[in-house]
Design a protein around this motif. Sequence first.
Motif, PDB file in Angstrom:
ATOM      1  N   TRP A 144     -11.195  -1.982  -1.036  1.00 20.93           N
ATOM      2  CA  TRP A 144     -10.342  -1.499  -2.132  1.00 20.93           C
ATOM      3  C   TRP A 144     -10.690  -0.027  -2.433  1.00 20.93           C
ATOM      4  CZ3 TRP A 144      -9.285  -4.752  -7.198  1.00 20.93           C
ATOM      5  CH2 TRP A 144      -8.269  -4.131  -7.927  1.00 20.93           C
TER       6      TRP A 144
ATOM      7  N   ALA B 143      -9.203   2.197   0.092  1.00 21.39           N
ATOM      8  CA  ALA B 143      -7.747   2.381  -0.067  1.00 21.39           C
ATOM      9  C   ALA B 143      -7.471   3.397  -1.178  1.00 21.39           C
ATOM     10  CB  ALA B 143      -7.076   1.046  -0.394  1.00 21.39           C
TER      11      ALA B 143
ATOM     12  N   ARG C  71      -7.822   6.757  -0.083  1.00 21.26           N
ATOM     13  CA  ARG C  71      -6.866   7.022   1.004  1.00 21.26           C
ATOM     14  C   ARG C  71      -7.517   7.038   2.379  1.00 21.26           C
ATOM     15  NH1 ARG C  71      -3.086   5.137  -1.126  1.00 21.26           N
ATOM     16  NH2 ARG C  71      -1.601   6.047   0.330  1.00 21.26           N
TER      17      ARG C  71
ATOM     18  N   HIS D 242     -10.035   1.303   5.551  1.00 24.49           N
ATOM     19  CA  HIS D 242      -9.580   0.214   4.671  1.00 24.49           C
ATOM     20  C   HIS D 242      -9.130  -0.987   5.502  1.00 24.49           C
ATOM     21  CE1 HIS D 242      -7.198  -1.960   1.671  1.00 24.49           C
ATOM     22  NE2 HIS D 242      -6.158  -1.868   2.483  1.00 24.49           N
ATOM     23  N   LYS D 243      -8.295  -0.699   6.490  1.00 23.16           N
ATOM     24  CA  LYS D 243      -7.767  -1.772   7.339  1.00 23.16           C
ATOM     25  C   LYS D 243      -8.912  -2.529   8.021  1.00 23.16           C
ATOM     26  CE  LYS D 243      -4.774  -2.306  11.361  1.00 23.16           C
ATOM     27  NZ  LYS D 243      -3.860  -1.614  12.276  1.00 23.16           N
TER      28      LYS D 243
ATOM     29  N   MET E 262     -11.025  -4.614   5.530  1.00 24.90           N
ATOM     30  CA  MET E 262     -10.309  -5.793   5.025  1.00 24.90           C
ATOM     31  C   MET E 262     -10.182  -6.859   6.111  1.00 24.90           C
ATOM     32  SD  MET E 262      -9.942  -5.507   1.930  1.00 24.90           S
ATOM     33  CE  MET E 262      -9.373  -4.699   0.443  1.00 24.90           C
TER      34      MET E 262
ATOM     35  N   THR F  15      -1.007 -10.767   1.778  1.00 30.26           N
ATOM     36  CA  THR F  15      -1.407  -9.348   1.711  1.00 30.26           C
ATOM     37  C   THR F  15      -1.613  -8.772   3.113  1.00 30.26           C
ATOM     38  OG1 THR F  15      -2.497  -9.788  -0.396  1.00 30.26           O
ATOM     39  CG2 THR F  15      -3.095  -7.752   0.708  1.00 30.26           C
ATOM     40  N   LEU F  16      -2.286  -9.548   3.974  1.00 31.60           N
ATOM     41  CA  LEU F  16      -2.517  -9.082   5.354  1.00 31.60           C
ATOM     42  C   LEU F  16      -1.189  -8.880   6.086  1.00 31.60           C
ATOM     43  CD1 LEU F  16      -5.507 -11.323   6.510  1.00 31.60           C
ATOM     44  CD2 LEU F  16      -5.488  -8.837   6.511  1.00 31.60           C
TER      45      LEU F  16
ATOM     46  N   GLY G 252       0.554  -5.850   4.961  1.00 34.86           N
ATOM     47  CA  GLY G 252      -0.117  -4.666   5.512  1.00 34.86           C
ATOM     48  C   GLY G 252       0.298  -4.428   6.958  1.00 34.86           C
ATOM     49  N   PHE G 253       0.257  -5.503   7.772  1.00 36.85           N
ATOM     50  CA  PHE G 253       0.596  -5.348   9.193  1.00 36.85           C
ATOM     51  C   PHE G 253       2.062  -5.003   9.396  1.00 36.85           C
ATOM     52  CE2 PHE G 253      -3.369  -7.828   9.967  1.00 36.85           C
ATOM     53  CZ  PHE G 253      -4.000  -6.835  10.697  1.00 36.85           C
TER      54      PHE G 253
ATOM     55  N   TYR H 117       4.081  -1.304   2.469  1.00 37.25           N
ATOM     56  CA  TYR H 117       2.916  -0.886   1.703  1.00 37.25           C
ATOM     57  C   TYR H 117       3.084  -0.973   0.183  1.00 37.25           C
ATOM     58  CZ  TYR H 117       1.043   0.535   6.164  1.00 37.25           C
ATOM     59  OH  TYR H 117       0.590   0.524   7.448  1.00 37.25           O
TER      60      TYR H 117
ATOM     61  N   HIS I  29       2.492  -4.492  -0.483  1.00 40.94           N
ATOM     62  CA  HIS I  29       1.107  -4.771  -0.084  1.00 40.94           C
ATOM     63  C   HIS I  29       0.130  -4.320  -1.178  1.00 40.94           C
ATOM     64  CE1 HIS I  29      -2.517  -4.876   2.445  1.00 40.94           C
ATOM     65  NE2 HIS I  29      -2.801  -3.701   1.919  1.00 40.94           N
ATOM     66  N   ARG I  30       0.414  -3.157  -1.741  1.00 39.68           N
ATOM     67  CA  ARG I  30      -0.450  -2.598  -2.770  1.00 39.68           C
ATOM     68  C   ARG I  30      -0.515  -3.521  -3.991  1.00 39.68           C
ATOM     69  NH1 ARG I  30       0.196   3.734  -3.774  1.00 39.68           N
ATOM     70  NH2 ARG I  30      -1.586   4.034  -5.150  1.00 39.68           N
TER      71      ARG I  30
ATOM     72  N   GLY J 178      -2.144  -6.777  -2.967  1.00 47.04           N
ATOM     73  CA  GLY J 178      -3.552  -6.509  -2.634  1.00 47.04           C
ATOM     74  C   GLY J 178      -4.434  -6.469  -3.863  1.00 47.04           C
ATOM     75  N   ARG J 179      -3.929  -5.858  -4.934  1.00 49.88           N
ATOM     76  CA  ARG J 179      -4.736  -5.772  -6.162  1.00 49.88           C
ATOM     77  C   ARG J 179      -4.979  -7.161  -6.737  1.00 49.88           C
ATOM     78  NH1 ARG J 179      -1.738  -0.485  -8.739  1.00 49.88           N
ATOM     79  NH2 ARG J 179      -2.557   0.958  -7.188  1.00 49.88           N
TER      80      ARG J 179
ATOM     81  N   SER K  62      -7.309  -9.214  -4.436  1.00 49.33           N
ATOM     82  CA  SER K  62      -8.717  -8.807  -4.540  1.00 49.33           C
ATOM     83  C   SER K  62      -9.356  -9.409  -5.787  1.00 49.33           C
ATOM     84  CB  SER K  62      -8.832  -7.282  -4.598  1.00 49.33           C
ATOM     85  OG  SER K  62      -8.202  -6.712  -3.474  1.00 49.33           O
TER      86      SER K  62
END
Length: 154
Positions: A26, A29, A32, A37-38, A41, A98-99, A102-103, A107, A110-111, A114-115, A118
């Motif tokens: 996190w 990310a 940046r 990050h990838k 995770m 989330t994964l 991302g893939f 985004y 995903h963001r 992702g929060r 997490s």
Amino acid sequence: MDWYFIFPTISTSFIVISAVLVAIGWGLAIRRRLDAHKKVMIAAAIAAIIFFIIYSSRTVIIGNTSWGGPDSLKPYYITFLIFHIVLATVAAVFGITTLVLGFKSKYAKHRKWGRITSIIWFFTAITGVAVYVLLYLMYPGGHMKPLIHAILGW
Ligand code: HEM
């Protein structure tokens, strides 16, 4: 030390490792550093999968541990355990979502996911460690038959 103690200790360590990796990921990310990050995770997801493999195989092969504390605390323990299991299940579904986002390079979504993922994962790890402390350190209980006995009718 026996297998009933060693397996949960190893699997609980993997939950903790996974949560620490999510926290690091996190942070990456936010700064940046998206390639790192990838990778971090993905490592967190692998740690979570290792946890699940160890946990489920010992349930099948060795068996689980029953509550060894006072009867008066048992309903609270069971409620807490169910809360932890529900959290872990939700975390798994959110983690996969989330994964995938991302893939697929989605985004913005995903963001957001992702929060939440997490945070749920942090609570899963904290409650998982609490269950471990209660069941293996504070109130070690008896052993339940492994699932394989039930499956094979032993
Ligand atoms: C379950 C695993 C993962 C979790 C929990 C996760 C979590 C997050 C979080 C919380 C953010 C937002 C950071 C913030 O601004 O607060 C984020 C952003 C990002 N993640 Fe992940 N991530 C995971 C896996 C991945 C993977 C596998 C990829 C690439 C394939 C990826 C690519 C990105 C990118 C590119 C961003 C920046 C998005 C943007 O700001 O527009 N993540 N991730």
